[in-house]
Every structure is written in C-alpha cells, then in structure tokens.
Design a protein around this motif. Structure first.
Motif, mmCIF file in Angstrom:
data_model
loop_
_atom_site.group_PDB
_atom_site.id
_atom_site.type_symbol
_atom_site.label_atom_id
_atom_site.label_comp_id
_atom_site.label_asym_id
_atom_site.label_seq_id
_atom_site.Cartn_x
_atom_site.Cartn_y
_atom_site.Cartn_z
ATOM 1 N N MET A 1 0.827 -1.205 0.000
ATOM 2 C CA MET A 1 0.000 0.000 0.000
ATOM 3 C C MET A 1 0.866 1.262 0.000
ATOM 4 O O MET A 1 1.937 1.274 0.610
ATOM 5 N N ASP A 2 0.372 2.288 -0.648
ATOM 6 C CA ASP A 2 1.070 3.565 -0.724
ATOM 7 C C ASP A 2 0.897 4.301 0.604
ATOM 8 O O ASP A 2 -0.214 4.633 1.011
ATOM 9 N N ILE A 3 2.005 4.562 1.302
ATOM 10 C CA ILE A 3 1.928 5.180 2.626
ATOM 11 C C ILE A 3 1.317 6.584 2.544
ATOM 12 O O ILE A 3 0.620 7.023 3.468
ATOM 13 N N TYR A 4 1.543 7.278 1.417
ATOM 14 C CA TYR A 4 0.962 8.610 1.266
ATOM 15 C C TYR A 4 -0.562 8.542 1.227
ATOM 16 O O TYR A 4 -1.246 9.319 1.900
ATOM 17 N N ILE A 5 -1.108 7.594 0.445
ATOM 18 C CA ILE A 5 -2.560 7.460 0.344
ATOM 19 C C ILE A 5 -3.153 7.034 1.680
ATOM 20 O O ILE A 5 -4.202 7.544 2.109
ATOM 21 N N VAL A 6 -2.472 6.102 2.367
ATOM 22 C CA VAL A 6 -2.969 5.658 3.679
ATOM 23 C C VAL A 6 -2.971 6.824 4.666
ATOM 24 O O VAL A 6 -3.942 7.050 5.401
ATOM 25 N N THR A 7 -1.882 7.597 4.673
ATOM 26 C CA THR A 7 -1.796 8.742 5.579
ATOM 27 C C THR A 7 -2.861 9.783 5.263
ATOM 28 O O THR A 7 -3.483 10.361 6.165
ATOM 29 N N LEU A 8 -3.105 10.017 3.963
ATOM 30 C CA LEU A 8 -4.130 10.973 3.562
ATOM 31 C C LEU A 8 -5.515 10.525 4.020
ATOM 32 O O LEU A 8 -6.329 11.335 4.496
ATOM 33 N N THR A 9 -5.778 9.227 3.893
ATOM 34 C CA THR A 9 -7.068 8.679 4.339
ATOM 35 C C THR A 9 -7.239 8.839 5.848
ATOM 36 O O THR A 9 -8.290 9.282 6.330
ATOM 37 N N LEU A 11 -5.723 10.983 7.748
ATOM 38 C CA LEU A 11 -5.846 12.404 8.052
ATOM 39 C C LEU A 11 -7.276 12.887 7.828
ATOM 40 O O LEU A 11 -7.806 13.698 8.598
ATOM 41 N N GLY A 12 -7.919 12.384 6.776
ATOM 42 C CA GLY A 12 -9.309 12.761 6.519
ATOM 43 C C GLY A 12 -10.217 12.386 7.666
ATOM 44 O O GLY A 12 -11.067 13.191 8.098
ATOM 45 N N PHE A 13 -10.059 11.173 8.188
ATOM 46 C CA PHE A 13 -10.890 10.757 9.317
ATOM 47 C C PHE A 13 -10.549 11.544 10.587
ATOM 48 O O PHE A 13 -11.428 11.850 11.388
ATOM 49 N N VAL A 14 -9.268 11.875 10.758
ATOM 50 C CA VAL A 14 -8.881 12.679 11.918
ATOM 51 C C VAL A 14 -9.550 14.043 11.873
ATOM 52 O O VAL A 14 -10.061 14.544 12.880
ATOM 53 N N VAL A 15 -9.586 14.655 10.689
ATOM 54 C CA VAL A 15 -10.231 15.959 10.536
ATOM 55 C C VAL A 15 -11.715 15.859 10.867
ATOM 56 O O VAL A 15 -12.286 16.719 11.559
ATOM 57 N N MET A 293 -4.664 17.228 17.331
ATOM 58 C CA MET A 293 -5.014 15.839 17.068
ATOM 59 C C MET A 293 -3.957 15.150 16.220
ATOM 60 O O MET A 293 -3.557 14.013 16.499
ATOM 61 N N VAL A 294 -3.471 15.821 15.196
ATOM 62 C CA VAL A 294 -2.447 15.224 14.337
ATOM 63 C C VAL A 294 -1.184 14.923 15.137
ATOM 64 O O VAL A 294 -0.612 13.817 15.060
ATOM 65 N N LEU A 295 -0.736 15.876 15.952
ATOM 66 C CA LEU A 295 0.482 15.680 16.726
ATOM 67 C C LEU A 295 0.312 14.606 17.790
ATOM 68 O O LEU A 295 1.223 13.798 18.025
#
Length: 420
Positions: A1-9, A11-15, A293-295
C-alpha cells in the motif's frame, strides 16, 4: 500500500473526528487527547503502513516547529477567550501561580532529576523548565468558554491565564539551562548575559511588543471606517495576528509566546463587546484542535512503536509520579493560600496543571542549541509525564468541571472577580 494514500485517508478521518468527537465526549470521563493517543497506538499496532514516525530525537527541528505552531495558535485562542480585564487584583491568582508556584516547581523537578535520574545541573534544570509550565493546548476542557459566553469562573480563569503566560515565562530557565551547558563546554561567562538579555530584555520586549501589536490590530479591526478587519468577518485574522505578533517579537529577540498571548488580551481590550472576537476565537480553536489531534496521534504512535520510551525505568516512573501527584499539586496549593476561594477550588487549580506539547517544544528547542547529558532520559521522562497527564487529567476533567459548575451556581460572584 502507498503510505501517502494511507496517511491521507487517516488524516481525513482525523479531521472529521475533530468536529464530531467533542460532542460525543462532552459528558463522558474521557477527553479528545486521550482518544488521539489511543488512535495513534492502534495505528502503530495495525498492519497498515505506519504513519511517518517523527521520533523527536531524530527529527528535532520538525518536532520543534510543529509544536511551536500549535502553541502559538493555542495562545491566541486563550487570550481571546478572556473577558476579564488585566489588573493586579483581578489577576491575583495568576500572579501567584506564575511568581510562586512555577519557580518552585522548576526547582523541585530539577532536584528530582538530579537526585533520582543522575542528571547534571544543565539537564536537570532543562527538565524542570520544560515540565513546569501548564499547557495551553491540552487544557481547553478546563479553560474559560468563548468570548462573552459567561463561562469564566475563577477556576477556569486561573487555569487559562496561567497557561497563557507561563509558557513564555519559563523560557528564561530554558535559556539558563542552555547557557550552563554551553559554559561547561566552552567556559563562557553566562550570568550577566542571561540576566540582562534572557530575563529582562526578552520578557519586557515580549510584553511591550505584544501589547503594541494587539493595540494596532485592534485599531485596524475596530477603528477604521468601512475597511476595518472586523468587516471581513474572516477567522484567518486570528492566525495572522498570532504569527505576526510572534514573528515581530522574535525578530527583536523577545519571547514570542508572551507576545502572542498579550496581543490577544490587548486586542480584546480595544473593543470588548464586538462579536468578531467570537469568530476569531472559534476559528483559532478549530485550527488548534486539528493540529493537536495530528500531533497527538503521532505521539501515540511513537509511544508504542519507537525507541524513545526504552529509557523508562523505575526512577523515571517515580519522577513522573512525584511531579504529577506531589510537586505541582502541593506547590500550586501553597501558592494560593490566603486567596478568597474555597480549599476545593484551590485544589482543582493546583491539581490541573496539565503538561503537554509546550514541554516537547522547550525540550526540542534547547537540544538544538546545546548538548545535554542523558538527553534520552530527559525525553523519556517528559513524554511519560505528558502521556500520564493526558490520561489522568482527561478522565478527571469532566466530573471535576461539573462539580465546579454546580458550586458556582450555588454561590454569589466572588469579590476578586469584579474588583479593580
């Protein structure tokens, strides 16, 4: 899996969770930071590609700047909340906590670091200076409500104003730790420069530049006819004011954190009743919550997957326990003896000295300017105390604040709230 896409996903739920979770957790003995730490741990244990694990020991500059930004935004939001005008008697609790409790807390934690952890003078002082300030980022649940909301009892006001000012006023001791570390290596004379520059000039310029910036922003927002900032109704003004006040102050070697909070207080003082204050506060709070939340998700991931906490042993555990259970509660309570509040209210103020992202910033800043002995032990101690504070205070905050609200309704307003 692409770590960028996973991180973006993720991040979306975190927001999305930044908006939804505060409503869900409002009446539960849980807090948003607890959930963030838990989420980070779950992600670290999951088969998904790990979020970028920014170990603070290996990514010091990133850690410093990210925590710096979230503290700046939190300080602006905290200053905009305060309805009470600044004054010696109105802010008497704040001055007690800053002038008595904080220096004694720095000394006590430094002593524990030297005695139990075997830290040298510079490292022990850095540990104390990093952990003494209460955190403006993680303390939102115990702070006053939005501007003009009426949610400003003595307990909430004391904790909000203390968190707003002590994040900057602990900096002289951080600089002293840096100076001691550099003097031990290079043999430089430190006391005169530390007193004149790091104490007198940096504090005075922080207060002065902050008040000047806040007054200027207040004029631009409320005094210009037809083209005032307030007419824009744009919450981005809060972020602009925070970064501008911080940057201008740092350029003249002042304490930017002090300036940001003072600028927000001065901005409120320029026009106290305008509804623009609430818009600015709400936007700053949203940005603060998102960054927090991100940190904290990253911190939770680091806590269970990284090598940072391998330095924890029984001595670190004892220091963490004594810091949270004895040092701050006892010294905070002693500093408030003779105040007009009840013993219970003073105990709440003393106990809820939450440690958080500000401590990480100070540690990252200092280790970028000098070499300290046993720095891994210092980092492990700070992170353990932050994680413990998030859990303990997060569980206790809802019932405690409910009790405070109940006692407030049964009492008349206290005299020091309205006195000059």
């Amino acid at each position: 899996m692409d770590i960028y896409i996973v991180t973006l996903t993720i991040l979306g739920f975190v927001v999305l969770l930044t908006a939804w979770l505060p409503m869900l957790l409002r009446r539960l003995p849980l807090s948003l930071p607890i959930f963030c730490i838990f989420l980070g741990a779950v992600l670290a244990w999951s088969p998904l590609p790990l979020l970028p694990a920014f170990n603070p020991l290996e990514n010091r500059a990133f850690t410093e700047h990210m925590t710096e930004i979230v503290v700046i935004v939190a300080l602006m939001g905290a200053g905009l909340k305060l309805d009470r005008k600044i004054g010696w008697r109105r802010w008497s609790t704040t001055w007690r906590l800053l002038g008595i409790a904080m220096p004694l807390t720095i000394a006590a934690i430094a002593f524990l670091g030297h005695w139990l952890l075997g830290l040298g003078v510079a490292s022990a002082l850095l540990l104390g200076a990093s952990l003494a300030p209460t955190d403006p980022v993680l303390a939102s649940d115990i702070q006053v409500g939005p501007p003009q909301s009426g949610e400003e009892d003595d307990v909430r006001f004391a904790l909000t104003s203390e968190a707003g000012l002590n994040d900057g006023l602990s900096f002289p001791f951080v600089h002293l730790a840096i100076a001691i570390a550099l003097a031990a290596k290079h043999g430089a004379d430190l006391w005169q420069d530390w007193l004149l520059i790091d104490v007198l000039w940096r504090i005075a310029s922080g207060v002065g530049m902050g008040w000047a910036a806040g007054s200027l922003f207040g004029h631009l927002a409320f005094r210009l006819r037809g083209i005032s900032l307030a007419r824009s109704q744009d919450g981005l003004v809060a972020i602009g004011m925070a970064f501008a006040a911080y940057g201008m102050t740092e350029l003249i070697l002042g304490y930017g954190f002090v300036a940001v909070f003072i600028a927000a207080v001065a901005f409120r003082d320029s026009e106290r009743a305008h509804d623009f204050h609430e818009q600015l506060h709400d936007f700053a709070e949203q940005i603060e919550r998102l960054l927090m939340m991100v940190l904290l998700v990253c911190l939770g991931s680091i806590a269970v997957s990284g090598p940072l906490l391998k330095n924890i042993d029984w001595r670190v555990g004892v220091v963490a326990f004594l810091t949270l259970v004895l040092v701050r509660p006892l010294l905070g309570w002693l500093s408030l003896l003779g105040s007009p509040r009840s013993t219970g209210e003073n105990l709440v103020i003393a106990v809820f000295g939450i440690r958080g992202l500000g401590s990480i910033y100070y540690l990252a800043y200092a280790t970028g300017h000098a070499e300290f002995d046993k720095v891994e032990v210092i980092w492990a101690t700070v992170v353990l105390i932050i994680l413990t504070s998030i859990v303990v205070h997060g569980v206790a905050v809802t019932p405690t604040m409910r009790w405070i609200d109940g006692t407030r309704k049964s009492k008349q307003p206290r005299s020091d709230t309205n006195s000059a």
